[in-house]
Design an enzyme around this catalytic site. Structure first.
Site, PDB file in Angstrom:
ATOM      1  N   LYS A  19      25.019  26.357 -25.879  1.00 18.21           N
ATOM      2  CA  LYS A  19      24.353  25.347 -26.718  1.00 18.21           C
ATOM      3  C   LYS A  19      22.875  25.681 -26.719  1.00 18.21           C
ATOM      4  CE  LYS A  19      22.464  21.602 -26.898  1.00 18.21           C
ATOM      5  NZ  LYS A  19      21.101  21.438 -27.460  1.00 18.21           N
ATOM      6  N   GLU A  69      19.108  25.313 -13.179  1.00 14.25           N
ATOM      7  CA  GLU A  69      17.742  25.807 -13.006  1.00 14.25           C
ATOM      8  C   GLU A  69      16.852  24.759 -13.657  1.00 14.25           C
ATOM      9  OE1 GLU A  69      14.455  26.810 -13.570  1.00 14.25           O
ATOM     10  OE2 GLU A  69      14.995  28.490 -14.867  1.00 14.25           O
ATOM     11  N   CYS A  97       8.798  26.414 -16.054  1.00 19.74           N
ATOM     12  CA  CYS A  97       9.257  25.724 -14.849  1.00 19.74           C
ATOM     13  C   CYS A  97       8.561  26.268 -13.605  1.00 19.74           C
ATOM     14  CB  CYS A  97      10.762  25.841 -14.735  1.00 19.74           C
ATOM     15  SG  CYS A  97      11.376  27.459 -15.175  1.00 19.74           S
ATOM     16  N   GLU A 128       6.285  16.793 -13.325  1.00 18.26           N
ATOM     17  CA  GLU A 128       6.171  18.023 -14.105  1.00 18.26           C
ATOM     18  C   GLU A 128       5.607  17.669 -15.473  1.00 18.26           C
ATOM     19  OE1 GLU A 128       9.823  20.089 -15.479  1.00 18.26           O
ATOM     20  OE2 GLU A 128       8.877  21.902 -14.716  1.00 18.26           O
TER      21      GLU A 128
END
Ligand code: NAI
Ligand code: MG
Length: 494
Positions: free
Chosen positions: A184, A258, A293, A395
């Site tokens: 996806k 992840e 990330c 984040e």
């Protein structure tokens, strides 16, 4: 600063998705627009895939699995190598698509990403013969051995920040190991992934790779809940990672995640030098708008060098050019979409208000002029931050760096580890013994000493704590994440 290009008058092209070797629209005909972050122009319409499309794709992958899993690994590897060659031949086209759809600057980011996809297919293509098992010495009358068998249909869900590199990191090891896949793509950056799929489809039997486009809550949720999917591999936010893991728990399927990060950079007083400043800029991924990330977004600077280091850092950052991602002169491009842009601006606005904060560089983006035509955020540095600020804990996924002062090494390491994330970390010092001792104590899956580079094939990359589980970028990653062991034990005396 250079002006964003304008392509608003060009009609958006219509893309299709790949199911069972066919290029198809969504079963219900619905579509989604893809916006160029540098111009806010709609550049393409993509299928808004839903549960029915996901089901067709999973059925196709399941039907393709028996034959694909029995292709000799070396032959599967050869096909991946051919895909690598074709991706290489089309790398410049890929880079332009990536720059336009992600907003990542072509010179500093998109070309490198297009090349990295080539490297990843080539690397895993070369590992096919390493899908080896073991023999267990149970005595002369017994043969006991293990096989590395593929798992079946893998459901992969990827984000938009490095879409083609991340697609390659799912497709290449999973297919090399004999699995088939439904991937996806992220709704914000599906176009490079669709080109990658087109290239893969030239070489692969139908159904081995299926690529569905659509929203996370629709296509993504349907894929993670599909009963025929035997393995889930996800890269994206920690929030969605938890949803994926819950879906996996319902069917006891293995999952690789992840997820996000809030990675520390610890600078010792002896590293108050230009190379360290350049390294910090790299580690923070400023030239990809810090949409990474692994961004080293908490900068722990020793008090003795706090001001002078930040002065050098600001001077270098101020020289970076923000603008049109397709312009060769741009160092920094645009934030992916309006939602992320507003989120980043929200953190900056809060930073300007929080008691004790000192804005060193950047701030809120201009509301007029050429940069206001796209989602262009400014590299922003807040000095005198505290590790408990929201900006220092969450984040941001944007170019907002917080600098925190330390004097005692124990305190620096304690603060570095005081986070629910554990993806990456950075240590900066000439004293290699001290640097390595700190690296060993940082709670993260990957620590770099005196450099702030990106991941490379062969590295078992991944996070600890809420940054994820599982490793995928290496031989061990392929074996652990995309194969299952079977033991066969044979009595040799009959
Ligand atoms: P996201 O985690 O929502 O999206 C990543 C992928 O997951 C996309 O393909 C999306 O369609 C899919 N998805 C979303 N909801 C889903 C669901 N319920 N079920 C299945 N699939 C689903 O990330 P988003 O919203 O684009 O960004 C939000 C934040 O996530 C960022 O600010 C950043 O902090 C973090 N992030 C981390 C990334 C990383 O590399 N670890 C990459 C992208 C975002
Ligand atoms: Mg989301």
């Amino acid at each position: 600063m250079n002006a964003p290009h304008t392509s608003a008058s060009v009609a958006p092209r219509t893309e299709k998705m790949l199911i069972d070797g066919q290029w198809v629209p969504a079963a219900d005909g619905r579509e989604l627009p893809v916006e160029a972050p540098g111009t806010r122009a709609t550049i393409a319409m993509i299928p808004r895939g839903g549960a029915e499309d996901v089901d067709s794709a999973v059925k196709a992958a399941a039907a393709a699995f028996p034959a694909w899993s029995q292709v000799a690994p070396r032959d599967r590897g050869r096909l991946l190598q051919k895909i690598a060659d074709k991706l290489e031949a089309q790398a410049e086209e890929m880079a332009r698509i990536l720059a336009e759809e992600t907003g990542n600057a072509i010179r500093t980011q998109a070309r490198g990403e297009a090349r990295s996809a080539v490297d990843i297919f080539r690397y895993f293509g070369g590992l096919a013969s390493e899908l080896k098992g073991e023999t267990i010495p149970l005595g002369e009358n017994v043969l006991s051995y293990t096989r590395r068998e593929p798992i079946g249909v893998v459901g992969a869900i990827i984000p938009w920040n490095a879409p083609v590199a991340l697609a390659a990191l799912k497709i290449a090891p999973a297919l090399c190991a004999g699995n088939t896949m439904v991937l996806k793509a992220a709704e914000d950056a599906p176009l490079g992934v669709l080109l990658c799929a087109r290239i893969c489809q030239e070489f692969l039997p139908k159904g081995v790779l299926n690529v569905v486009t659509g929203l996370g809550e629709e296509a993504g949720a349907a894929l993670s809940a599909h009963p025929t999917v035997r393995k889930l591999s996800f890269t994206g936010s920690t929030e969605v990672g938890k949803i994926i893991m819950r879906a996996a728990a319902d069917r006891i399927v293995p999952v690789s995640l992840e997820l996000g990060g809030k990675s520390p950079s610890i600078v010792y007083p002896d590293a108050n030098e230009d190379w360290a400043v350049d390294g910090i800029i790299n580690a923070m991924r400023f030239t990809r708008q810090s949409q990474s990330c692994t961004a080293g977004s908490r900068l722990f600077l020793h008090a003795d060098i706090f001001d002078s280091f930040l002065e050098k850092l600001s001077a270098k950052l101020a020289k970076l050019k923000i603008g049109d991602p397709l312009d060769e002169a741009s160092d920094i491009g645009a934030i992916i979409n309006e939602k992320q842009f507003k989120k980043v601006c929200g953190y900056v606005a809060e930073g300007l208000k929080v008691a004790g904060s000192r804005l060193l560089l950047g701030g809120l983006p201009p509301s007029e002029g050429p940069l206001s035509k796209g989602y262009f955020a400014l590299p922003t540095v807040f000095a005198n931050a505290a590790n408990d600020w929201r900006m220092a804990r969450e984040e941001i996924f944007g170019p907002v760096l917080v600098a925190i002062r330390w004097t005692d090494e124990e305190e620096a390491i304690r603060m570095a580890n005081d986070t629910h994330y554990g993806l990456a970390g950075y240590v900066w010092t000439h004293d290699i013994g001290r640097g390595l001792r700190a690296a060993h104590r940082i709670e993260a899956g990957w620590v770099q000493v005196n450099q702030g580079l990106g991941q490379f094939p062969g590295q078992s990359y991944g996070g600890i704590k809420q940054s994820g589980i599982g490793r995928e970028h290496s031989l061990e990653g392929m074996l652990d994440s995309f194969t299952q062991r079977k033991n066969v034990t044979v009595n040799l005396t009959v």
